[in-house]
Design a protein around this motif. Structure first.
Motif, mmCIF file in Angstrom:
data_model
loop_
_atom_site.group_PDB
_atom_site.id
_atom_site.type_symbol
_atom_site.label_atom_id
_atom_site.label_comp_id
_atom_site.label_asym_id
_atom_site.label_seq_id
_atom_site.Cartn_x
_atom_site.Cartn_y
_atom_site.Cartn_z
ATOM 1 N N VAL A 167 12.232 5.617 2.518
ATOM 2 C CA VAL A 167 11.972 4.803 1.326
ATOM 3 C C VAL A 167 13.276 4.205 0.803
ATOM 4 C CG1 VAL A 167 11.256 4.879 -1.105
ATOM 5 C CG2 VAL A 167 9.892 6.068 0.650
ATOM 6 N N LEU A 168 14.284 5.036 0.631
ATOM 7 C CA LEU A 168 15.534 4.576 0.009
ATOM 8 C C LEU A 168 16.227 3.510 0.857
ATOM 9 C CD1 LEU A 168 16.838 8.068 -1.209
ATOM 10 C CD2 LEU A 168 15.675 6.314 -2.583
ATOM 11 N N ASN A 169 16.107 3.630 2.179
ATOM 12 C CA ASN A 169 16.781 2.666 3.067
ATOM 13 C C ASN A 169 16.186 1.261 2.995
ATOM 14 O OD1 ASN A 169 18.904 4.164 4.127
ATOM 15 N ND2 ASN A 169 17.635 5.067 5.748
ATOM 16 N N LYS A 170 15.049 1.130 2.328
ATOM 17 C CA LYS A 170 14.450 -0.213 2.177
ATOM 18 C C LYS A 170 15.132 -1.020 1.082
ATOM 19 C CE LYS A 170 9.824 1.168 3.626
ATOM 20 N NZ LYS A 170 8.415 1.370 3.232
ATOM 21 N N PHE A 171 16.027 -0.372 0.327
ATOM 22 C CA PHE A 171 16.566 -1.035 -0.867
ATOM 23 C C PHE A 171 18.096 -1.063 -0.839
ATOM 24 C CE2 PHE A 171 12.480 0.875 -1.882
ATOM 25 C CZ PHE A 171 11.798 -0.230 -2.361
ATOM 26 N N PRO A 172 18.673 -2.082 -1.511
ATOM 27 C CA PRO A 172 20.140 -2.197 -1.552
ATOM 28 C C PRO A 172 20.760 -1.281 -2.593
ATOM 29 C CG PRO A 172 19.164 -4.046 -2.705
ATOM 30 C CD PRO A 172 18.009 -3.233 -2.154
ATOM 31 N N LEU A 173 20.462 -0.004 -2.475
ATOM 32 C CA LEU A 173 20.994 0.965 -3.441
ATOM 33 C C LEU A 173 22.506 1.100 -3.281
ATOM 34 C CD1 LEU A 173 18.217 3.644 -2.993
ATOM 35 C CD2 LEU A 173 18.862 2.641 -5.203
ATOM 36 N N ALA A 174 23.206 1.266 -4.400
ATOM 37 C CA ALA A 174 24.650 1.490 -4.354
ATOM 38 C C ALA A 174 24.953 2.940 -4.010
ATOM 39 C CB ALA A 174 25.273 1.131 -5.691
#
Ligand code: RRO
Length: 312
Positions: free
Chosen positions: A180-187
């Protein structure tokens, strides 16, 4: 000794800071952490849109033998505007983390809109893992809800955003949350929050030690170190390299900081031990960490970060 870290284009001259919730509710507390010579940053108490008194007391307890803490603070905070005023007025070279923990998805989205439009140029931590609001489950354990809120957030949010995660305990859950997290440009991701819904008993009175939720509360400190390290390590091995990791949990010595770095942490946060020991904990931990690095012949944390060895 080079004890620094970067998240996107934010530079941290020290790797230690408080964990959200500890020494960060008032401007005085925030200043104490921010102005320490041994911190790289400060994170604000997770904010809700309005002021909250939190749960009834007793709501925090330190276990015997330095084992750690249990808390059910219930998100007491001075409200979103208070922290916005603080970070907007603050003149500092240190990047600041602004933590939010809305009681619903909409509250979080509304606060993110305000942060997007504000003058604030630090980093934002979306707390998806508070275990202590009666009737409100931890969003981080609901993978669909986590994906949904991040989808809505990144539809408009362009500032550096990270998430505070609950601890996970199964390999399949590490796989699922990372996907899930890898789908987003999280810092960044910050792992772990307290281990939710532990129970501590007073031996003398056969009574629970905190009042909210009949004694159930979040466990922190020494007891949670192994779980914290596993979460840092498992997520470092699964997340895109652009997503940095803040390691939190079980840090009472310089060796604990070193272990978080070995597992792949970029920054390291101190919760329970900061509450127990006070602001001088940062000097002690940095000194102990430096001694370990020196004894091993390292001059930079880059020599250590993520270098945990396994048995072949
Ligand atoms: O305020 C709390 O009870 C609390 C929060 Br928001 C959190 O994220 N983690 C925790 O252990 N306590």
């Amino acid at each position: 000794m080079q004890l620094t870290a970067n998240i996107q284009n934010y530079h941290f001259n020290h790797i230690l800071l408080n964990a959200a919730g500890v020494m960060c509710q008032t401007t005085t507390e925030l200043d104490t952490v921010l102005t320490s010579k041994y911190t790289g940053s400060v994170v604000t108490k997770s904010a809700t849109p309005a002021v909250r008194p939190g749960n009834p007391s007793p709501r925090y307890y330190e276990l015997n033998h330095g084992l750690g803490t249990i808390n059910s603070m219930g998100l007491p905070n001075e409200g979103f505007d208070y922290y916005m005023n603080y970070v907007s007025a603050k003149k500092t070279d240190k990047p600041i983390f602004f933590s939010i923990a809305g009681l619903s998805k909409q509250e979080n989205i509304d606060m993110l809109h305000q942060l997007q439009d504000a003058d604030f140029d630090g980093l934002i931590e979306l707390n998806l893992s508070c275990p202590n609001v009666p009737g409100k489950p931890q969003t981080g354990y609901d993978f669909e809800a986590t994906e949904q809120i991040l989808t809505e957030a990144f539809a408009f949010f362009t500032k550096p955003l990270g998430v505070k995660l609950p601890p996970y305990f199964d390999i399949v859950h590490f796989d699922d949350i990372a996907a899930v997290l890898n789908k987003f440009p999280l810092a960044f991701v910050n792992t772990i929050n307290s281990i939710g819904n532990g129970l501590v008993i007073d031996e003398n009175t056969d009574t629970v030690v905190i009042k909210p939720k009949a004694g159930f509360g979040g466990i922190g400190g020494t007891l949670v170190k192994a779980t914290a390290l596993a979460n840092v390590r498992a997520l470092r091995n699964r997340l895109n390299t652009t997503i940095k990791i803040i390691g939190t949990g079980g840090v009472t010595t310089g060796r604990d900081v070193y272990d978080h770095i070995l597992c792949g942490a970029d920054l390291v946060e101190v919760g329970s031990q900061l509450a127990i020991e006070g602001i001088n904990v940062f000097e002690r931990l940095e000194t102990e960490l430096t001694e370990i690095l020196t004894a091993k012949g390292y001059t930079s944390l880059d020599d250590v970060r993520g270098q945990l060895k396994v048995i072949s």
